[in-house]
Design an enzyme around this catalytic site. Structure first.
Site, PDB file in Angstrom:
ATOM      1  N   CYS A 329     -30.548  37.668   5.727  1.00 13.52           N
ATOM      2  CA  CYS A 329     -29.978  39.014   5.770  1.00 13.52           C
ATOM      3  C   CYS A 329     -29.091  39.265   4.536  1.00 13.52           C
ATOM      4  O   CYS A 329     -29.594  39.343   3.426  1.00 13.52           O
ATOM      5  CB  CYS A 329     -29.229  39.237   7.070  1.00 13.52           C
ATOM      6  N   HIS A 434     -33.083  37.387  11.439  1.00 14.54           N
ATOM      7  CA  HIS A 434     -32.096  36.631  12.204  1.00 14.54           C
ATOM      8  C   HIS A 434     -32.828  35.893  13.324  1.00 14.54           C
ATOM      9  O   HIS A 434     -33.778  36.409  13.897  1.00 14.54           O
ATOM     10  CB  HIS A 434     -31.052  37.564  12.826  1.00 14.54           C
TER      11      HIS A 434
END
Length: 496
Positions: A329, A434
């Site tokens: 991310c 994630h």
């Protein structure tokens, strides 16, 4: 309702344990926290963002998490400013003063409506407070502690952390700062994180009960290797409890100032041949096999931290000497060449040079992507052939879009679009995924690439991360049953 004498006393874990116990005993149970300040998020099945603790507690209850379980999430972005997420969607960026003066009156209605919906659907709601109920400067507009307990007409159990010292003063002091009608809601105490001989503590417990007229419901010993995701990065302060210095693979995770979703690394730490360390300086970096740049709520600011601290240069030197590098991310965004923020979503700076490990540029937009995703490993790099075609799933939470600046191999195929990039030598990669390491086959085969390079035989482990989580909930419930007066908790809750 479980409230605490301070932050990080273990409210979330106690709440999770009691949620699991009620679930095991046949009650349709749901967790609830009206307002959560955390950077560790959970994405619901419908793509909404809530605090990770409530997502985990919902799992402990055997139910699907919804935004009613955490209707307001506050995510700090910079000093004195935070993103306010309402029912899973970004509402606005606000200063602490603006939130308190303008939004809290509105927030009170939102959190009560969410609680009412849960009460209509479940047998029992287990509520978690935030920080301490005795914060004098915050009490007049409280929507998360004693005023919420009154709205819910909920009995309160006060949790205190003996490990930090001063446990009796913290309990009695908290009671002294409450109004009489608030004190009358406190029906019991739990002393948490105990290490030592409980018989030595008994005179203090007797004094506390005599002094307050309120029973101690139990003394809960510190539980090592709890294997349940932490809500707040303050948990990383105690990482020495889980270090494995004899491990074959050393993973150094950069502990960014605004680190988010750090639980992405939990599955790595669960592997018997892996040690996961969090580092904040070049001196702590050591000689890891892998450096991991995790998620962050402010990519540009934390990129500045890497440069100012000397970590950016230290990471570069390690990569040049053969260390692998992974970004997830915000960490993935940092690996690129440029980051642009024309709408000042994260920063007033507008633009910054990335670390330059991958030929990509990230542009930040006001719209936030929160979605559960599934895909496959799709790269054709020779080193990754063993991983090709493996199914993976996880979730995305980000406000930037990353584009290639030159032809380079993508990493995952998600429907019709690619995610992630892989360097030409296969040693550096980044992704928006994630939870990528919760995928058992992917995690183990990628770790075996590192073992092979080190001249070690592949390791086949029988770790199924989801099953491990379920077992951890049951272990936590067993621990709580052994050390808490569960019958008394049932009576306090008005349950048989």
């Amino acid at each position: 309702m479980f409230q605490g004498t301070a932050s990080d006393v273990g409210k979330s874990i106690i709440t999770t344990a009691v949620c699991r116990i009620f679930y095991q005993d046949g009650f349709k149970t749901a967790p609830y926290k009206s307002q959560n300040m955390a950077l560790n998020s959970y994405v619901t099945l419908c793509g909404k963002e809530i605090g990770r603790a409530q997502g985990v507690q919902a799992e402990a209850c055997g139910i699907t998490a919804t935004t009613d379980m955490n209707p307001i999430l506050i995510k700090p972005t910079r000093d004195m400013t935070a993103q306010v997420v309402v029912h899973g969607r970004p509402h606005a960026e606000m200063s602490a003063r603006r939130y308190r003066e303008e939004y809290l009156p509105i927030a009170g209605t939102i959190v009560r409506d969410a609680l009412d919906r849960l009460k209509s659907e479940y047998d029992v709601i287990v509520i978690e407070g935030a920080g301490s109920p005795a914060e004098i400067n915050l009490k007049d507009r409280d929507i998360v502690n004693m005023r919420l307990a009154a709205w819910a007409d909920a009995p309160v159990v006060l949790v205190a952390d003996i490990d930090r010292g001063g446990v009796f003063a913290s309990i009695v002091g908290t009671l002294e700062l409450l109004e009489e009608h608030e004190r009358s809601r406190v029906k019991g105490f739990i002393i948490n994180k105990f290490r030592g001989d409980a018989t030595i503590l008994q005179p203090g417990l007797d004094w506390l009960e005599q002094r307050t007229g309120i029973p101690v419901l139990g003394v809960v010993p510190h539980l090592n290797g709890i294997d349940i995701e932490a809500e707040d990065s303050v948990a990383l302060d105690h990482q020495e409890d889980n270090l494995n210095p004899d491990a074959d693979i050393d993973v150094a995770v950069i502990r960014l100032p605004r680190i988010s979703n750090f639980t992405d690394t939990d599955p790595l730490g669960a592997e018997p041949d892996v040690q996961v360390r969090y580092v904040q300086s070049p001196e702590e970096l050591g000689n890891p096999d892998v450096i991991l740049l995790p998620g962050t709520k402010n990519t540009l600011a934390d990129l500045g931290f890497l440069r100012e601290s000397g970590l950016a240069e230290a990471v570069r030197k390690k990569v040049e000497s053969g260390t692998r590098l992974v970004g997830i991310c915000g960490g993935y965004q940092m690996l690129g060449v440029r980051l642009s923020d024309p709408h000042q979503v994260e920063s007033e700076e507008g633009e910054a040079a990335g670390l330059g490990f991958l030929p990509a540029e990230t542009v930040f937009y006001p719209d936030k992507r929160t979605e559960r995703v599934r895909g496959t490993v799709a790269c054709n790099h020779p080193e990754w052939l063993e991983l090709q075609g493996i199914s993976v799933e996880g979730y995305e939470i980000h406000m930037g879009k990353t584009e290639k600046l030159e032809p380079v191999e993508g990493l995952f195929q998600i429907g019709s679009h690619e995610d992630g990039l892989l360097s030409a030598d296969g040693r550096i990669w980044g992704t928006y995924f994630h939870g990528i390491f919760e995928n058992d086959e992917f995690r183990r085969k990628w770790l075996n690439l590192i073992r092979q390079e080190k001249g070690l035989a592949p390791l086949q482990t029988d770790i199924h991360f989801q099953r491990r989580k379920t077992a951890a909930f049951d272990r936590l419930a067993d621990h709580a049953r052994a050390h808490l007066d569960i019958d008394k908790i049932y009576r306090i809750a008005g349950l048989k």
